[in-house]
Design a protein around this motif. Sequence first.
Motif, PDB file in Angstrom:
ATOM      1  N   ALA A  88       0.842  -1.191   0.000  1.00  9.36           N
ATOM      2  CA  ALA A  88       0.000   0.000   0.000  1.00  9.36           C
ATOM      3  C   ALA A  88       0.878   1.241   0.000  1.00  9.36           C
ATOM      4  CB  ALA A  88      -0.914  -0.001   1.223  1.00  9.36           C
ATOM      5  N   PHE A  89       0.263   2.364  -0.318  1.00  4.20           N
ATOM      6  CA  PHE A  89       0.987   3.629  -0.389  1.00  4.20           C
ATOM      7  C   PHE A  89       0.126   4.717   0.241  1.00  4.20           C
ATOM      8  CE2 PHE A  89       2.221   0.887  -3.859  1.00  4.20           C
ATOM      9  CZ  PHE A  89       3.615   0.889  -3.761  1.00  4.20           C
ATOM     10  N   ASN A  90       0.802   5.737   0.796  1.00  4.20           N
ATOM     11  CA  ASN A  90       0.062   6.790   1.472  1.00  4.20           C
ATOM     12  C   ASN A  90       0.811   8.117   1.384  1.00  4.20           C
ATOM     13  OD1 ASN A  90      -2.192   7.643   3.128  1.00  4.20           O
ATOM     14  ND2 ASN A  90      -0.760   7.730   4.853  1.00  4.20           N
ATOM     15  N   MET A  91       1.760   8.334   2.293  1.00  7.13           N
ATOM     16  CA  MET A  91       2.508   9.595   2.311  1.00  7.13           C
ATOM     17  C   MET A  91       4.016   9.398   2.296  1.00  7.13           C
ATOM     18  SD  MET A  91       0.335  11.917   5.041  1.00  7.13           S
ATOM     19  CE  MET A  91       0.632  10.826   6.442  1.00  7.13           C
ATOM     20  N   GLY A  92       4.478   8.199   2.600  1.00  9.70           N
ATOM     21  CA  GLY A  92       5.894   7.990   2.861  1.00  9.70           C
ATOM     22  C   GLY A  92       6.799   7.915   1.659  1.00  9.70           C
ATOM     23  N   THR A  93       6.256   7.785   0.453  1.00  9.66           N
ATOM     24  CA  THR A  93       7.095   7.616  -0.728  1.00  9.66           C
ATOM     25  C   THR A  93       6.745   8.635  -1.815  1.00  9.66           C
ATOM     26  OG1 THR A  93       5.544   5.892  -1.443  1.00  9.66           O
ATOM     27  CG2 THR A  93       7.570   5.167  -0.361  1.00  9.66           C
ATOM     28  N   PRO A  94       7.047   9.900  -1.587  1.00 12.08           N
ATOM     29  CA  PRO A  94       6.688  10.931  -2.572  1.00 12.08           C
ATOM     30  C   PRO A  94       7.346  10.730  -3.930  1.00 12.08           C
ATOM     31  CG  PRO A  94       8.159  11.825  -0.879  1.00 12.08           C
ATOM     32  CD  PRO A  94       7.692  10.485  -0.395  1.00 12.08           C
ATOM     33  N   SER A  95       8.513  10.087  -3.973  1.00 16.26           N
ATOM     34  CA  SER A  95       9.186   9.879  -5.262  1.00 16.26           C
ATOM     35  C   SER A  95       8.440   8.875  -6.140  1.00 16.26           C
ATOM     36  CB  SER A  95      10.620   9.401  -5.031  1.00 16.26           C
ATOM     37  OG  SER A  95      10.635   8.161  -4.371  1.00 16.26           O
ATOM     38  N   LEU A  96       7.518   8.117  -5.549  1.00 13.38           N
ATOM     39  CA  LEU A  96       6.727   7.166  -6.327  1.00 13.38           C
ATOM     40  C   LEU A  96       5.407   7.759  -6.816  1.00 13.38           C
ATOM     41  CD1 LEU A  96       7.179   3.844  -4.308  1.00 13.38           C
ATOM     42  CD2 LEU A  96       8.310   4.516  -6.422  1.00 13.38           C
ATOM     43  N   ALA A  97       5.126   8.979  -6.417  1.00 12.58           N
ATOM     44  CA  ALA A  97       3.852   9.590  -6.794  1.00 12.58           C
ATOM     45  C   ALA A  97       3.676   9.630  -8.308  1.00 12.58           C
ATOM     46  CB  ALA A  97       3.757  11.006  -6.225  1.00 12.58           C
ATOM     47  N   GLY A  98       4.703  10.065  -9.027  1.00 15.00           N
ATOM     48  CA  GLY A  98       4.626  10.129 -10.481  1.00 15.00           C
ATOM     49  C   GLY A  98       4.582   8.767 -11.136  1.00 15.00           C
ATOM     50  N   PRO A  99       5.572   7.887 -10.884  1.00 16.27           N
ATOM     51  CA  PRO A  99       5.583   6.568 -11.530  1.00 16.27           C
ATOM     52  C   PRO A  99       4.342   5.722 -11.247  1.00 16.27           C
ATOM     53  CG  PRO A  99       7.728   7.041 -10.576  1.00 16.27           C
ATOM     54  CD  PRO A  99       6.804   8.132 -10.118  1.00 16.27           C
TER      55      PRO A  99
END
Length: 280
Positions: A242-253
Amino acid sequence: MKIGMNLLLWTDEPSFEKHLHLVDNIKEIGFDGVELHVGLISKEECRRFGDYAKSIGLETTALSVLSMDGNPLSPDKGMRQKSVDEFKACIDKAAALQSKIIAGPFFQSLGYFSGDRPTQAEWDWSLETAKQFCDYAKGAGIDVSFEPLNRFEIYLCNTLDKGVKYIKELGCDNAGLLMDTMHANIEELDIVKSVESALGYINHVHISENDRGIPGTGHAVPPALFRVLKDGGYDRWLTIEAFNMGTPSLAGPLHLWRTFAPSDDALAKQGYRYIKDNMN
């Protein structure tokens, strides 16, 4: 069945020095294991994470993808060999992590598209390359879990039934399928029925909601899924990705434009409770 937690919820740049507390958090919540993307870290970092996880009673699982540096679908044998070399390096890291399984969309390089439908030649090249993957992994005592992804990320294998065909033709006893509920939510007409049909070939499960947020808040992880897995004798991992706030570098990909929980820890806790309640 065992419940795992993928560290990607918090970071895509895992560092033993910076993120050891996350492993402690995962243990405290109640998870049985932690999953790391071994393609993102060194072999030495994998060893440190693996040793520490074992010391506190957590198991480990490994995840990775194939980059564009090589490609199992390439007519160029040298490009296919680069994928083999890349995969072998990931197996070495998975072994250092003390993982017994490595999962990922190893049919092809992530994000590669020819612009047309897959050909028989590409299918055959992929199988030829994957056989080398599995042979090397078997030597390390590691199972390989091939993950069908949605059609926007790969094109050789998008559905579980196509994955079953692939595993049958591959013919390696340490190979199976990773069923990811988010991808199944896009490609399968009926998630539960598709899992029931492919259950004998599934050796890893990613619990991932249709919006990649909190498991149980959408429609990709229905209670009926757990019943099918339990009734079918599945006894391996249910790992939250899951994703939430911790990985901003993955927001685009990964096209992650929203926040789903007040904190990453809160998401992990709620997801764990949902899985645990449905397992029972």
